[in-house]
Design an enzyme around this catalytic site. Sequence first.
Site, short mmCIF file in Angstrom:
data_model
loop_
_atom_site.label_atom_id
_atom_site.label_comp_id
_atom_site.label_asym_id
_atom_site.label_seq_id
_atom_site.Cartn_x
_atom_site.Cartn_y
_atom_site.Cartn_z
N PHE A 110 -14.29 8.43 5.94
CA PHE A 110 -13.91 8.78 4.57
C PHE A 110 -14.84 8.04 3.60
CE2 PHE A 110 -11.91 4.80 3.10
CZ PHE A 110 -11.83 4.12 4.30
N GLY A 111 -14.62 8.26 2.32
CA GLY A 111 -15.35 7.53 1.29
C GLY A 111 -16.86 7.61 1.47
N TYR A 112 -17.49 6.44 1.46
CA TYR A 112 -18.95 6.35 1.50
C TYR A 112 -19.50 6.30 2.92
CZ TYR A 112 -18.25 5.26 -3.44
OH TYR A 112 -17.89 5.32 -4.77
N HIS A 144 -15.52 -3.68 8.46
CA HIS A 144 -15.13 -4.79 7.59
C HIS A 144 -13.63 -5.04 7.65
CE1 HIS A 144 -15.08 -0.88 5.80
NE2 HIS A 144 -14.50 -1.25 4.68
N ASP A 154 -8.01 -5.03 -0.57
CA ASP A 154 -8.89 -4.36 -1.51
C ASP A 154 -10.25 -4.27 -0.84
OD1 ASP A 154 -8.82 -3.12 -4.11
OD2 ASP A 154 -10.37 -4.54 -4.68
N SER A 155 -10.89 -3.13 -0.98
CA SER A 155 -12.15 -2.94 -0.28
C SER A 155 -13.08 -2.03 -1.06
CB SER A 155 -11.88 -2.33 1.10
OG SER A 155 -11.25 -1.07 0.96
N LYS A 175 -16.55 3.15 14.88
CA LYS A 175 -16.57 2.59 13.53
C LYS A 175 -15.58 1.44 13.41
CE LYS A 175 -15.19 2.99 8.83
NZ LYS A 175 -14.51 3.67 7.74
N THR A 223 0.85 -1.18 0.00
CA THR A 223 0.00 0.00 0.00
C THR A 223 0.88 1.23 0.00
OG1 THR A 223 -1.76 1.18 1.15
CG2 THR A 223 -0.13 0.13 2.53
N ASP A 232 -1.75 -2.65 -12.17
CA ASP A 232 -3.13 -2.32 -12.53
C ASP A 232 -4.07 -3.32 -11.85
OD1 ASP A 232 -2.38 -0.22 -14.10
OD2 ASP A 232 -2.24 -1.44 -15.92
P1 IMP Z 1 -9.07 0.61 -1.81
O1 IMP Z 1 -9.31 -0.61 -1.00
O2 IMP Z 1 -7.93 1.43 -1.30
O3 IMP Z 1 -9.01 0.30 -3.27
O4 IMP Z 1 -10.31 1.57 -1.61
C1 IMP Z 1 -11.56 1.28 -2.10
C2 IMP Z 1 -12.59 2.37 -1.88
O5 IMP Z 1 -13.66 1.77 -1.17
C3 IMP Z 1 -12.18 3.56 -1.06
O6 IMP Z 1 -11.64 4.56 -1.84
C4 IMP Z 1 -13.53 4.00 -0.51
O7 IMP Z 1 -14.23 4.70 -1.47
C5 IMP Z 1 -14.27 2.71 -0.33
N1 IMP Z 1 -14.16 2.24 1.06
C6 IMP Z 1 -13.45 1.18 1.50
N2 IMP Z 1 -13.56 1.07 2.84
C7 IMP Z 1 -14.34 2.10 3.23
C8 IMP Z 1 -14.79 2.54 4.51
O8 IMP Z 1 -14.49 1.98 5.58
N3 IMP Z 1 -15.57 3.64 4.50
C9 IMP Z 1 -15.91 4.30 3.38
N4 IMP Z 1 -15.51 3.95 2.19
C10 IMP Z 1 -14.74 2.84 2.10
#
Ligand code: IMP
Length: 206
Positions: free
Chosen positions: A162-164, A190, A75-76, A185, A14, A46
Site C-alpha cells: 500500500f501507500g508508497y 520498519h 505513526d509512520s 516485505k 487505531t 488531531d
Molecule cells: P499512519 O501511520 O497510519 O499515519 O500512515 C502514514 C502513511 O505513511 C500511510 O498512509 C502511508 O502513506 C505511509 N506508509 C507508512 N508505512 C508504509 C508502508 O509500509 N508502505 C507504504 N507506505 C507506508
Amino acid sequence: MTRRFTEPRLVVATHNKGKLAELRALLGSHPVELVTAGELGLPEPDETETTFVGNARIKAHAAAKASGLPALADDSGIACNGLDGAPGVYSANWAGPGKDFRPAMARVVGELVQRFGSFEAADRSAAFVSCLCLAWPDGHDEVVEAKVTGMLVPQPRGSHGFGYDPIFVPDGQVQTFAEMAPATKNALSHRTRAFALLKERCFNQT
Ligand code: IMP
C-alpha cells in the site's frame, strides 16, 4: 525507568484492522485482551506534531487518558532525504482525502526532479519510519522508533502492499516493496522492526 506491560487489557489507538492483526501476531501468546479505540468510541485526536514520535505520543496518551487503560499508538511514513524528509508525517495527507497514492508518488518524483534538475541527478535515498508509543493513564510512556532505508525509483512497480510501496526499493534488494510477497516485505519492514523493539522492551518474551 523502563516499564514493562503487565496489565490484562490494552487499547490499540487505531481504527485500522490491519494494524490490529499485526499487533496480535507480534504479541504471540502474551495474555492480553486487545480492544481498539474505535470499539470504545474514543475520538481521534488531531495529529498536530511535526515528528512521528510526537504524533504517536498524542494518539497513545489521548487513548490512555480517555479509557483509563494502557494504550498503544503508531505513526509512520516515508522520509525522502532529497526533499528534506518530506512527506514524512504528512505521508498520508499527500494522498488527499481519496487516499490515492498515485498522485502522491508522482509528487515525490516530481519534486525531486524539480529540485535536482532530473531524477537521475537527485538524492534518491529515503526511509520508511515507524514509531510506536505505549502510554499508561498515569502519563508514563515507552517510545520506540525504527526505519528501513532504501532508494526511490521513478516509476511505480508492483501491486502488493500500500501507500508508497511501489516506488521504494529497500537497501540490498532489487524489488520494490510492492513487488515483494507480503511476507518478504513484512520481514524487512520498519513496522516489524519497531514492534520487535517494543516487545523486547515491554512485553514478556513469548
Ligand atoms: P499512519 O501511520 O497510519 O499515519 O500512515 C502514514 C502513511 O505513511 C500511510 O498512509 C502511508 O502513506 C505511509 N506508509 C507508512 N508505512 C508504509 C508502508 O509500509 N508502505 C507504504 N507506505 C507506508
